[in-house]
Design a protein around this motif. Sequence first.
Motif, PDB file in Angstrom:
ATOM      1  N   ALA A   1     -12.868  39.335 -23.032  1.00  0.00           N
ATOM      2  CA  ALA A   1     -12.114  39.102 -21.847  1.00  0.00           C
ATOM      3  C   ALA A   1     -12.897  39.331 -20.490  1.00  0.00           C
ATOM      4  O   ALA A   1     -12.842  38.657 -19.373  1.00  0.00           O
ATOM      5  CB  ALA A   1     -10.962  40.457 -21.762  1.00  0.00           C
ATOM      6  N   ALA A   2     -13.957  40.109 -20.853  1.00  0.00           N
ATOM      7  CA  ALA A   2     -15.053  40.386 -19.511  1.00  0.00           C
ATOM      8  C   ALA A   2     -15.840  39.209 -19.438  1.00  0.00           C
ATOM      9  O   ALA A   2     -15.996  38.838 -17.991  1.00  0.00           O
ATOM     10  CB  ALA A   2     -15.818  41.485 -19.593  1.00  0.00           C
ATOM     11  N   LEU A   3     -16.149  38.303 -20.108  1.00  0.00           N
ATOM     12  CA  LEU A   3     -16.849  37.134 -20.168  1.00  0.00           C
ATOM     13  C   LEU A   3     -16.289  36.168 -19.369  1.00  0.00           C
ATOM     14  O   LEU A   3     -16.772  35.377 -18.423  1.00  0.00           O
ATOM     15  CB  LEU A   3     -17.235  36.850 -21.588  1.00  0.00           C
ATOM     16  N   SER A   4     -15.059  36.028 -19.843  1.00  0.00           N
ATOM     17  CA  SER A   4     -14.037  34.804 -19.010  1.00  0.00           C
ATOM     18  C   SER A   4     -13.660  35.276 -17.907  1.00  0.00           C
ATOM     19  O   SER A   4     -13.769  34.340 -17.101  1.00  0.00           O
ATOM     20  CB  SER A   4     -13.096  34.344 -20.042  1.00  0.00           C
ATOM     21  N   SER A   5     -13.455  36.464 -17.720  1.00  0.00           N
ATOM     22  CA  SER A   5     -12.939  36.812 -16.280  1.00  0.00           C
ATOM     23  C   SER A   5     -14.011  36.957 -15.283  1.00  0.00           C
ATOM     24  O   SER A   5     -13.617  36.777 -14.165  1.00  0.00           O
ATOM     25  CB  SER A   5     -12.097  38.085 -16.343  1.00  0.00           C
TER      26      SER A   5
ATOM     27  N   PRO B   1     -14.046  29.924 -20.588  1.00  0.00           N
ATOM     28  CA  PRO B   1     -12.350  30.036 -20.958  1.00  0.00           C
ATOM     29  C   PRO B   1     -12.334  31.231 -21.807  1.00  0.00           C
ATOM     30  O   PRO B   1     -13.184  31.890 -22.174  1.00  0.00           O
ATOM     31  CB  PRO B   1     -12.419  28.833 -21.893  1.00  0.00           C
ATOM     32  N   HIS B   2     -10.741  31.770 -21.980  1.00  0.00           N
ATOM     33  CA  HIS B   2     -10.310  32.926 -22.746  1.00  0.00           C
ATOM     34  C   HIS B   2     -10.596  32.101 -24.241  1.00  0.00           C
ATOM     35  O   HIS B   2      -9.961  31.071 -24.527  1.00  0.00           O
ATOM     36  CB  HIS B   2      -9.241  33.221 -22.809  1.00  0.00           C
TER      37      HIS B   2
ATOM     38  N   VAL C   1     -17.331  27.086 -26.433  1.00  0.00           N
ATOM     39  CA  VAL C   1     -16.503  27.976 -27.069  1.00  0.00           C
ATOM     40  C   VAL C   1     -17.161  28.617 -28.036  1.00  0.00           C
ATOM     41  O   VAL C   1     -17.483  29.789 -28.439  1.00  0.00           O
ATOM     42  CB  VAL C   1     -15.125  27.458 -27.557  1.00  0.00           C
ATOM     43  N   ALA C   2     -17.870  27.590 -28.957  1.00  0.00           N
ATOM     44  CA  ALA C   2     -18.792  27.963 -30.090  1.00  0.00           C
ATOM     45  C   ALA C   2     -19.822  29.047 -29.685  1.00  0.00           C
ATOM     46  O   ALA C   2     -20.123  30.033 -30.276  1.00  0.00           O
ATOM     47  CB  ALA C   2     -19.077  26.697 -30.784  1.00  0.00           C
TER      48      ALA C   2
END
Length: 259
Positions: A159-163, A169-170, A185-186
């Motif tokens: 969550a921290a990485l996408s936010s 993305p999430h 994503v991968a």
Amino acid sequence: MLMAVDCGNTNTVFSIWNGAEFIATWRCSTDHKRTADEYYVWLTTLMTLHKMDVHISEVIISSTVPRVVFNLRVLTDRYFSCRPLVVGKPDCALPVAPRVDMGTTVGSDRLVNTVSGFDRHGGDLILVDFGTATTFDVVDQDGAYIGGVIAPGVNLSLAALSSATAALPHVDVTHPAQTIGKNTVACMQSGVYWGYIGLVEGICRQIRAEHIRPMKVIATGGLAPLFQQGTEIFDAIEDDLTMHGLVLINELNKDRDTA
Ligand SMILES: Nc1ncnc2c1ncn2[C@@H]1O[C@H](COP(=O)(O)OP(=O)(O)OP(=O)(O)O)[C@@H](O)[C@H]1O
Ligand SMILES: CC(C)(CO)[C@@H](O)C(=O)NCCC(=O)O
Ligand SMILES: [K+]
């Protein structure tokens, strides 16, 4: 019957026991605003749905969110006419006192896991719990909690990485077949999955180096089976570690009352 409540920062799990016999388990998201009446309506709806005749006469609570305990106490008092045992409170006895810095509060989930792990595996353990945080609880030869490690949880890291980024993305955690990701994503899933495998293996290696006797590693939490696929470090996986500990602590305190 006993209702054992394990309240984590993300989810709260209720489980019902008739002595040592497991009856049912239900999960809701943790929300300190949820009232006693709301809990009760939700619980009775589930009991009716499963055609269960449940009579709660004892309640034990472990909560990592102090504010939630108030409404759980009201639930217990108003609807089950008893006083809950709350792990970490002075009137809740534990088999062995933790050996940590003076004045430190150990998370009640970690204390409960310690009791449970020692009961099932004996001493000299590392308990890895994949919850909101990824915790390592170190259990000594005599069953005492002697410290551990707290790392950010797997879903929290994702969550921290996408936010914190515009282009990421999430994503959900999976076990990637390859380390080299061929798309965004991968790449993210590889980073989190293999990153946590490295974290768990590295921390266990270092804990073992600091401890004088050999140690077993036991994993628990919803993501434990997924991570077991990528490492040989776990001697066992237990999905009911915390619940088993709550049942044991409840029994211990009942024996104490009647002694
Ligand atoms: N069978 C499963 N497969 C994949 N993910 C799962 C499974 N069961 C649970 N999870 C996920 O694993 C995560 C960890 O679950 P767990 O119940 O151990 O902790 P939590 O409820 O997230 O944390 P806390 O106990 O701190 O509230 C959750 O995000 C949950 O959605
Ligand atoms: C680390 C968590 C959040 C894991 O659920 C919980 O155990 C907690 O809030 N612990 C308090 C601090 C400690 O255990 O040292
Ligand atoms: K906090």
